[in-house]
Design a protein around this motif. Structure first.
Motif, PDB file in Angstrom:
ATOM      1  N   GLN A  84      10.939   4.797  -9.262  1.00  0.00           N
ATOM      2  CA  GLN A  84      11.241   3.806  -8.237  1.00  0.00           C
ATOM      3  C   GLN A  84      10.064   2.859  -8.059  1.00  0.00           C
ATOM      4  N   VAL A  85       8.850   3.397  -8.063  1.00  0.00           N
ATOM      5  CA  VAL A  85       7.663   2.532  -7.987  1.00  0.00           C
ATOM      6  C   VAL A  85       7.645   1.585  -9.187  1.00  0.00           C
ATOM      7  N   ALA A  86       8.012   2.090 -10.365  1.00  0.00           N
ATOM      8  CA  ALA A  86       8.065   1.240 -11.560  1.00  0.00           C
ATOM      9  C   ALA A  86       9.090   0.126 -11.396  1.00  0.00           C
ATOM     10  N   ALA A  87      10.228   0.444 -10.817  1.00  0.00           N
ATOM     11  CA  ALA A  87      11.264  -0.576 -10.611  1.00  0.00           C
ATOM     12  C   ALA A  87      10.794  -1.647  -9.629  1.00  0.00           C
ATOM     13  N   GLN A  88       9.977  -1.237  -8.654  1.00  0.00           N
ATOM     14  CA  GLN A  88       9.483  -2.177  -7.651  1.00  0.00           C
ATOM     15  C   GLN A  88       8.307  -3.006  -8.135  1.00  0.00           C
ATOM     16  N   THR A  89       7.462  -2.414  -8.988  1.00  0.00           N
ATOM     17  CA  THR A  89       6.203  -3.072  -9.343  1.00  0.00           C
ATOM     18  C   THR A  89       6.046  -3.375 -10.825  1.00  0.00           C
ATOM     19  N   GLY A  90       6.890  -2.757 -11.657  1.00  0.00           N
ATOM     20  CA  GLY A  90       6.744  -2.903 -13.106  1.00  0.00           C
ATOM     21  C   GLY A  90       5.792  -1.895 -13.708  1.00  0.00           C
ATOM     22  N   VAL A  91       5.208  -1.024 -12.873  1.00  0.00           N
ATOM     23  CA  VAL A  91       4.247  -0.034 -13.343  1.00  0.00           C
ATOM     24  C   VAL A  91       4.641   1.338 -12.790  1.00  0.00           C
ATOM     25  N   ALA A  92       4.789   2.315 -13.695  1.00  0.00           N
ATOM     26  CA  ALA A  92       5.178   3.663 -13.284  1.00  0.00           C
ATOM     27  C   ALA A  92       3.947   4.459 -12.870  1.00  0.00           C
ATOM     28  N   TRP A  93       3.813   4.679 -11.570  1.00  0.00           N
ATOM     29  CA  TRP A  93       2.712   5.497 -11.080  1.00  0.00           C
ATOM     30  C   TRP A  93       3.066   6.036  -9.701  1.00  0.00           C
ATOM     31  N   LEU A  94       2.237   6.959  -9.189  1.00  0.00           N
ATOM     32  CA  LEU A  94       2.488   7.606  -7.902  1.00  0.00           C
ATOM     33  C   LEU A  94       1.319   7.381  -6.943  1.00  0.00           C
ATOM     34  N   PRO A  95       1.420   6.380  -6.085  1.00  0.00           N
ATOM     35  CA  PRO A  95       0.408   6.218  -5.041  1.00  0.00           C
ATOM     36  C   PRO A  95       0.444   7.417  -4.087  1.00  0.00           C
ATOM     37  N   LEU A  96      -0.669   7.738  -3.466  1.00  0.00           N
ATOM     38  CA  LEU A  96      -0.762   8.885  -2.572  1.00  0.00           C
ATOM     39  C   LEU A  96       0.306   8.866  -1.469  1.00  0.00           C
ATOM     40  N   PRO A  97       0.567   7.738  -0.803  1.00  0.00           N
ATOM     41  CA  PRO A  97       1.608   7.760   0.233  1.00  0.00           C
ATOM     42  C   PRO A  97       2.996   8.131  -0.308  1.00  0.00           C
ATOM     43  N   VAL A  98       3.264   7.832  -1.572  1.00  0.00           N
ATOM     44  CA  VAL A  98       4.555   8.184  -2.167  1.00  0.00           C
ATOM     45  C   VAL A  98       4.621   9.696  -2.384  1.00  0.00           C
ATOM     46  N   ILE A  99       3.536  10.278  -2.868  1.00  0.00           N
ATOM     47  CA  ILE A  99       3.475  11.735  -3.039  1.00  0.00           C
ATOM     48  C   ILE A  99       3.660  12.417  -1.682  1.00  0.00           C
ATOM     49  N   ASP A 128       0.836  -1.201   0.000  1.00  0.00           N
ATOM     50  CA  ASP A 128       0.000   0.000   0.000  1.00  0.00           C
ATOM     51  C   ASP A 128       0.876   1.259   0.000  1.00  0.00           C
ATOM     52  N   PHE A 129       2.198   1.064   0.003  1.00  0.00           N
ATOM     53  CA  PHE A 129       3.204   2.122  -0.111  1.00  0.00           C
ATOM     54  C   PHE A 129       3.271   3.037   1.101  1.00  0.00           C
ATOM     55  N   THR A 130       2.625   2.682   2.200  1.00  0.00           N
ATOM     56  CA  THR A 130       2.720   3.519   3.394  1.00  0.00           C
ATOM     57  C   THR A 130       4.121   3.467   3.992  1.00  0.00           C
ATOM     58  N   ASP A 131       4.900   2.449   3.631  1.00  0.00           N
ATOM     59  CA  ASP A 131       6.279   2.333   4.136  1.00  0.00           C
ATOM     60  C   ASP A 131       7.306   2.738   3.071  1.00  0.00           C
ATOM     61  N   PHE A 132       6.874   3.492   2.063  1.00  0.00           N
ATOM     62  CA  PHE A 132       7.774   3.894   0.983  1.00  0.00           C
ATOM     63  C   PHE A 132       8.951   4.693   1.529  1.00  0.00           C
ATOM     64  N   LYS A 133      10.116   4.365   1.043  1.00  0.00           N
ATOM     65  CA  LYS A 133      11.310   5.173   1.288  1.00  0.00           C
ATOM     66  C   LYS A 133      12.205   5.010   0.070  1.00  0.00           C
ATOM     67  N   TRP A 134      13.133   5.931  -0.104  1.00  0.00           N
ATOM     68  CA  TRP A 134      14.027   5.872  -1.256  1.00  0.00           C
ATOM     69  C   TRP A 134      14.910   4.641  -1.193  1.00  0.00           C
ATOM     70  N   SER A 135      15.219   4.086  -2.345  1.00  0.00           N
ATOM     71  CA  SER A 135      16.282   3.085  -2.425  1.00  0.00           C
ATOM     72  C   SER A 135      17.590   3.804  -2.099  1.00  0.00           C
ATOM     73  N   ASP A 136      18.638   3.069  -1.820  1.00  0.00           N
ATOM     74  CA  ASP A 136      19.910   3.707  -1.483  1.00  0.00           C
ATOM     75  C   ASP A 136      20.368   4.650  -2.587  1.00  0.00           C
ATOM     76  N   ALA A 137      20.307   4.192  -3.829  1.00  0.00           N
ATOM     77  CA  ALA A 137      20.755   5.023  -4.961  1.00  0.00           C
ATOM     78  C   ALA A 137      19.850   6.241  -5.133  1.00  0.00           C
ATOM     79  N   ASN A 138      18.549   6.064  -4.979  1.00  0.00           N
ATOM     80  CA  ASN A 138      17.624   7.186  -5.142  1.00  0.00           C
ATOM     81  C   ASN A 138      17.690   8.170  -3.982  1.00  0.00           C
TER      82      ASN A 138
END
Length: 197
Positions: free
Chosen positions: A43-58, A3-13
């Motif tokens: 980053q979401v695309a790299a994790q899921t295969g789909v490029a989009w912005l869930p609200l918790p990521v915004i 649900d992306f509530t725990d989203f954080k940047w990857s080390d590189a990002n």
């Protein structure tokens, strides 16, 4: 799926996000919102295969730069480069502005429809999402389409069909003009200043 509530940047990002923020003067970090949202979408695309912005990521991106969440959401909803819901693996954005319309964008949309693409929907196989957008900035090479990060210009029904066929088959179609012109040169090459070295 998360649900992306725990989203954080990857080390590189995380490093890239700090570099992006560092490009702006102290007190103007909010100006980094657009490239940070773009980075997050990839980053979401790299994790899921789909490029989009869930609200918790915004909201995560807004918090990083001290921007009110609603302001970040205003940016994300204004620009078509940000996807607020999952899209297909190939986001087909057909320009419907006047130059593209006059030069055949209806044929491009018909080619998409004939392959089963419907505006605003993800195809059953998850490959495509079709969106009609305003000017993509290649009016001299109309009609044109953007698929993910690549532009395809000087399209016809046949060339758009071939591009979709390539994508379906896992091939990478040739980006740019489909009639061989360079940049926005006139069809057939330069018509003036031919002697410039």
């Amino acid at each position: 799926m998360s649900d992306f509530t725990d989203f954080k940047w990857s080390d590189a990002n995380a490093v890239e996000a700090e570099r992006i923020i560092g490009r702006y003067p102290k007190g103007r970090e909010n100006s980094a919102i657009m490239p940070l949202l773009w980075l997050a979408q990839y980053q979401v695309a790299a994790q899921t295969g789909v490029a989009w912005l869930p609200l918790p990521v915004i909201e995560f991106v807004a918090a990083q730069i001290g921007m009110p969440k609603i302001r970040a959401l205003e940016v994300a909803t204004f620009y078509t480069m940000y996807n607020l819901k999952p899209v297909g693996r190939f986001h087909v954005q057909v320009c419907g502005t006047t130059p593209c319309m006059l030069r055949g964008s209806d044929d491009v949309l018909r080619a998409c429809a004939d392959k089963g693409l419907k505006k605003g929907e993800v195809t059953n196989d998850g490959l495509f999402t079709l969106t009609e957008v305003e000017c993509l900035g290649a009016c001299a090479n109309a009609p044109m389409v953007q698929v993910n990060d690549d532009n395809y210009e000087d399209l016809t029904y046949e060339t758009m069909t071939a591009i979709l066929d390539d994508l379906i088959a896992g091939r990478t179609p040739k980006a740019g003009s489909q009639i061989g012109r360079t940049a926005s040169c006139p069809e057939g090459g330069p018509t003036s200043l031919k002697e410039i070295a």
